[in-house]
Structures are given as structure tokens and as C-alpha cells.
Design an enzyme around this catalytic site. Structure first.
Site, short mmCIF file in Angstrom:
data_model
loop_
_atom_site.label_atom_id
_atom_site.label_comp_id
_atom_site.label_asym_id
_atom_site.label_seq_id
_atom_site.Cartn_x
_atom_site.Cartn_y
_atom_site.Cartn_z
N TYR A 130 35.05 51.97 44.64
CA TYR A 130 35.14 52.97 43.56
C TYR A 130 35.12 54.37 44.17
O TYR A 130 34.29 54.65 45.05
CB TYR A 130 33.97 52.79 42.56
CG TYR A 130 34.12 51.49 41.79
CD1 TYR A 130 34.88 51.43 40.63
CD2 TYR A 130 33.56 50.32 42.28
CE1 TYR A 130 35.08 50.22 39.97
CE2 TYR A 130 33.74 49.10 41.63
CZ TYR A 130 34.50 49.07 40.47
OH TYR A 130 34.70 47.88 39.81
N SER A 131 36.03 55.22 43.69
CA SER A 131 36.07 56.60 44.18
C SER A 131 34.81 57.32 43.72
O SER A 131 34.39 57.18 42.57
CB SER A 131 37.26 57.36 43.57
OG SER A 131 38.45 56.66 43.77
N CYS A 172 45.93 60.02 42.55
CA CYS A 172 44.91 58.97 42.42
C CYS A 172 44.96 58.32 41.04
O CYS A 172 45.15 59.00 40.03
CB CYS A 172 43.52 59.57 42.66
SG CYS A 172 42.23 58.31 42.82
N GLU A 229 45.70 57.69 46.84
CA GLU A 229 44.77 56.56 46.71
C GLU A 229 44.99 55.95 45.33
O GLU A 229 44.50 56.47 44.32
CB GLU A 229 43.33 57.03 46.88
CG GLU A 229 42.41 55.85 47.17
CD GLU A 229 41.20 56.29 47.99
OE1 GLU A 229 41.27 56.18 49.24
OE2 GLU A 229 40.22 56.74 47.39
N TYR A 246 45.35 52.23 42.88
CA TYR A 246 44.79 50.87 42.83
C TYR A 246 45.24 50.14 41.58
O TYR A 246 45.83 50.74 40.69
CB TYR A 246 43.26 50.91 42.89
CG TYR A 246 42.60 52.00 42.06
CD1 TYR A 246 42.32 51.80 40.70
CD2 TYR A 246 42.28 53.24 42.62
CE1 TYR A 246 41.71 52.80 39.95
CE2 TYR A 246 41.67 54.24 41.87
CZ TYR A 246 41.39 54.02 40.54
OH TYR A 246 40.79 55.01 39.78
#
Ligand code: FAD
Ligand code: A2P
Length: 372
Positions: A151-152, A330, A370, A372
Site C-alpha cells: 500500500y502506498s 498512480c 506506480e 496496480y
């Protein structure tokens, strides 16, 4: 002198061991060279071919803090902490708070969760743009402990209370339908459900892709969908929160431009803070929203951040042409092709070729992704 046939044969036979000996010496010499040569190749390959790892393997690597002398030349971002805690020896952080970030009428469930790190030893420090791993409690279908999920980090290194002893996350509960049944994601549901006082296994920190540049006059373009705002929230706090500016000794003087994608207005995350930054720093902060289920793009479809990028193509590319500008992407992996298309069109309008420009930006350390 005349030798008899028997003497010639005897003499010839007597030389055989000498010939074999010389032959053996020559063979030994060449074999040794061949072995040395192949050993050299192997070593070179090991030196030049980095071991392929996936993200979770990386987390499992031995801890490396930059202060360790790993190489003779100073590596980029060498002082950024990584893998202080690994899956075999995670840190058990205590939940301080866990609250919804959504307004009435929003879709789904997105929470802001803060953990206390004060008892970590070694101390679990991190910088803006990194991630941590969370190991949900319980076991998977094979009776094995669940694997960690990344998790960011949504807080700055000083934490939400500026005391430098907490870390915060912004987590969306994964939910989807399968065969008429609602499936809840393991770790995101675990995180959205935990209560203050609960202990959670934490690993990391990891990641050097999303770090901010050191320059105070850098320009920061941020493209985020949903929880992709997590690292951006940390950057914006670092730039615009008064207590952060005092603590940082880093007074951002550049331009920060956030493109934010959310399904509904009620799903916009950290909206009050962002509005406050707009009021306080109108010359330094720009905020462009794409609210997919309330706004339409020019083709009548859902408004996505790539549509907003196209609308702002000229201004955006004027910024990108400045070498002080960094771009951060992101959130949903699915947005990448759309962003690429938009950047291609936007670049064309300026007579630029995005397919050539993007690798150059990446190489210069100005294109950070980044998803996901
Ligand atoms: P799981 O139980 O692991 O389920 C996920 C699996 O479900 C998928 O692998 C897929 O097989 C299946 N699946 C998913 N959707 C569907 C579908 N629609 N139909 C059928 N099958 C499906 N998440 C955040 O919320 N916030 C963050 O800040 C964040 N940061 C991240 C940073 C990084 C670097 C990475 C790699 C990921 C990040 N994530 C973040 C995502 C996070 O790591 C988890 O992947 C996410 O929370 C889902 O995990 P889970 O355990 O709940 O789901
Ligand atoms: P939508 O779901 O309406 O199609 P959240 O994580 O809170 O759901 O927000 C993600 C946001 O990103 C939503 O507005 C979602 O729109 C949007 N989105 C979905 N797919 C893409 C895509 N391919 N490119 C850009 N944005 C996307």
C-alpha cells in the site's frame, strides 16, 4: 650407423612416454585456460544480470539502508530506507485510527488508516512516495498465512500529527461479483475493518520509483485515480502544510498540478485539504478533477483524467518541456494506455513525439509510475 629393425622399434617405443607426457602437459594447459574462461563469463553474467524479483520478493530481501556501504560509488537515493522489516520478522504496529474518506452517496468503501510506529526497533522510518507491506491475519485456502499486500504511504515522513512516529494509508476495499456472489478482497477488507488498538503486521518500507525530487523549484504533475492519490497526498502535505514546511526545511516554490479521477464527487478524497491548499497557494497549486460518472468527455463518454490531460495539453506540455518538471502516475493500471494515448495526442499538438519523449523523461528520472 646402421640400426637393426629391432633397435628402431625399441627406440620408437622408448619415445612413447615422452610424447604422451608432452601431449598431457599441452592438454592440461588448454583445459585450465578453458575453465578460467568459462568461470570469467559466469562471474560477468552474475555481475551484469540483475536477479529477477517480483515486488513481494523484493520485500523479502535482506534489509538495506543506504547508510550501509554497498558500493564504492554513491547510488541515487542511497539514503532512502528500504526493507527495515521483512515478512519473516514484521513490525506489529498498533492502529491509531481508521475512518471513511467518503461522503454520503459515494460508491464503495475507502478508508484512511493510521498506525503507531513508535515502538518499532529498529525504527520504521520512510519518505514520501514509498509503500509498506501489510500482512493480513488468517490463512489462505491452502492453510498458509496470507501473503503481504503493498500500500502506498499517504502520510509524510512526519506522520499526520507531525511527530514522526506514525504511518497512514488510503485503502479501497476490493469488492467484485462472481457467479452471483460478492467477493471481498482479503487484505483491503481486513484493513477497512480493523479497529483502533488492533495490532497489524507491517513490512517495508519499499519503493524508490515515486520519490520527490530535492529541488524546491521543481514542478510536480500528478495523475491519480482513486487511491492513487495516496502518495500525492503525502507530496501535497510536504509542499503546503505549514507545520510540514517548518519541519522540512524544504519550501516548495514550484508548481504542483493534480489531475484527480473519481467516480462521483462524494468519492473525492482529502477534498477539504486540497481546497485549503488552493486558497493558500493559488500560484503554486492547480487541481483538475475528472468525475467519471457525473461529467462527460467531449465524445459523451465518462470523463477520465486522460480527457482532462488532453484539454490542458498545451499548458501541460509547456511544463514538461521544462526540465524541472516531474510527472507522477498512480492508481489503476488500466489508465496507463489511456494516459499514453492522451500524451501522444497532446505531444503531437506541440510537434513532439511522445514515443520518443517518454523514454527520455524516464531516463532523466522525471516520469514516475506506480499502478496496480
Ligand atoms: P485479494 O483478495 O488479493 O484479491 C485480488 C484478486 O482478486 C486479484 O488478484 C484478482 O485475481 C481478483 N479480482 C480482482 N478484481 C476482480 C474482478 N473484478 N473480477 C474477478 N476477479 C477479480 N490499494 C489501495 O487500496 N491503496 C493503495 O494505496 C494501494 N497502493 C498500492 C501500491 C502498490 C505498489 C501496489 C502493487 C498495490 C497497491 N494497492 C493499493 C493494491 C493492494 O496492494 C491490493 O492489491 C488490494 O488492496 C487488493 O488486495 P486484497 O487482498 O483486498 O484482494
Ligand atoms: P469509472 O469507475 O466511473 O469507470 P475509484 O478507485 O474510487 O473507483 O476511482 C477510480 C476512477 O478511475 C473512477 O473514476 C474510474 O471511473 C476511473 N477509471 C476507470 N478506468 C479508467 C481508465 N481506464 N482510465 C482512467 N480512469 C479510469
Amino acid at each position: 650407423m646402421v640400426y637393426s629393425q629391432a633397435k628402431v622399434i625399441a627406440g620408437g617405443l622408448a619415445h612413447i612416454p615422452v610424447v604422451i607426457g608432452v601431449f598431457y602437459l599441452i592438454m592440461t594447459f588448454f583445459n585450465k585456460r578453458a575453465i578460467e574462461f568459462s568461470e570469467n563469463i559466469k562471474t560477468k553474467k552474475l555481475e551484469t544480470t540483475p536477479k529477477k524479483t517480483n515486488k513481494s520478493e523484493k520485500v523479502a530481501n535482506p534489509p538495506k539502508t543506504v547508510s550501509q556501504p554497498v558500493a564504492t560509488t554513491k547510488k541515487k537515493h542511497a539514503d532512502v530506507p528500504v526493507n527495515i522489516y521483512r515478512p519473516k520478522t514484521p513490525f506489529e504496529g498498533t492502529v491509531i485510527e481508521n475512518y471513511s474518506l467518503l461522503k454520503d452517496g459515494a460508491i464503495g468503501r475507502v478508508n484512511h488508516i493510521t498506525f503507531d510506529l513508535s515502538e518499532s526497533d529498529p525504527f520504521l522510518n520512510y519518505v514520501e512516495g514509498q509503500s509498506i507491506g501489510i500482512m493480513p491475519s488468517g490463512e489462505d485456502a491452502n492453510g498458509k498465512p496470507h501473503k503481504l499486500r503493498l500500500y502506498s504511504i499517504a502520510s509524510t515522513r512526519h506522520g499526520d500529527n507531525f511527530e514522526g512516529k506514525t504511518v497512514s494509508l488510503c485503502v479501497r476495499q476490493l469488492q467484485y461479483e462472481k457467479d452471483g456472489e460478492t467477493i471481498n478482497g482479503v487484505c483491503s477488507t481486513y484493513l477497512c475493518d480493523i479497529k483502533p488498538g488492533d495490532k497489524v503486521k507491517i513490512t517495508g518500507p519499499v519503493g524508490k520509483e515515486m520519490l520527490l525530487p530535492d529541488e524546491e523549484d521543481a514542478n510536480i504533475v500528478m495523475l491519480a485515480t482513486g487511491t492513487g492519490i495516496a502518495p500525492m497526498r503525502a507530496y501535497l502535505r510536504r509542499m503546503f502544510e505549514e507545520s510540514e514546511r517548518k519541519k522540512n526545511n524544504w519550501n516548495f516554490k514550484g508548481k504542483a498540478w493534480l489531475f484527480m479521477g473519481a467516480p462521483k464527487s462524494a468519492n473525492l478524497l482529502y477534498e477539504e485539504d486540497l481546497q485549503r491548499y488552493l486558497e493558500q497557494y493559488p500560484d503554486n497549486f492547480k487541481y483538475t478533477k475528472a468525475i467519471s460518472r457525473e461529467q462527460q468527455n467531449e465524445k459523451g463518454g465518462r470523463m477520465y483524467i486522460q480527457d482532462r490531460v488532453l484539454e490542458s495539453a498545451n499548458e501541460l506540455f509547456n511544463m514538461i518541456e521544462n526540465e524541472k518538471t516531474h510527472i507522477y502516475l498512480c492508481g489503476l493500471k488500466g489508465m496507463e494506455p489511456g494516459i499514453d494515448d492522451a500524451m501522444t495526442k497532446a505531444a503531437e499538438a506541440k510537434g513532439l513525439n511522445w514515443a520518443e519523449l517518454r523514454p527520455q523523461l524516464k531516463k532523466a528520472g522525471r516520469w514516475h509510475v506506480e499502478t496496480y
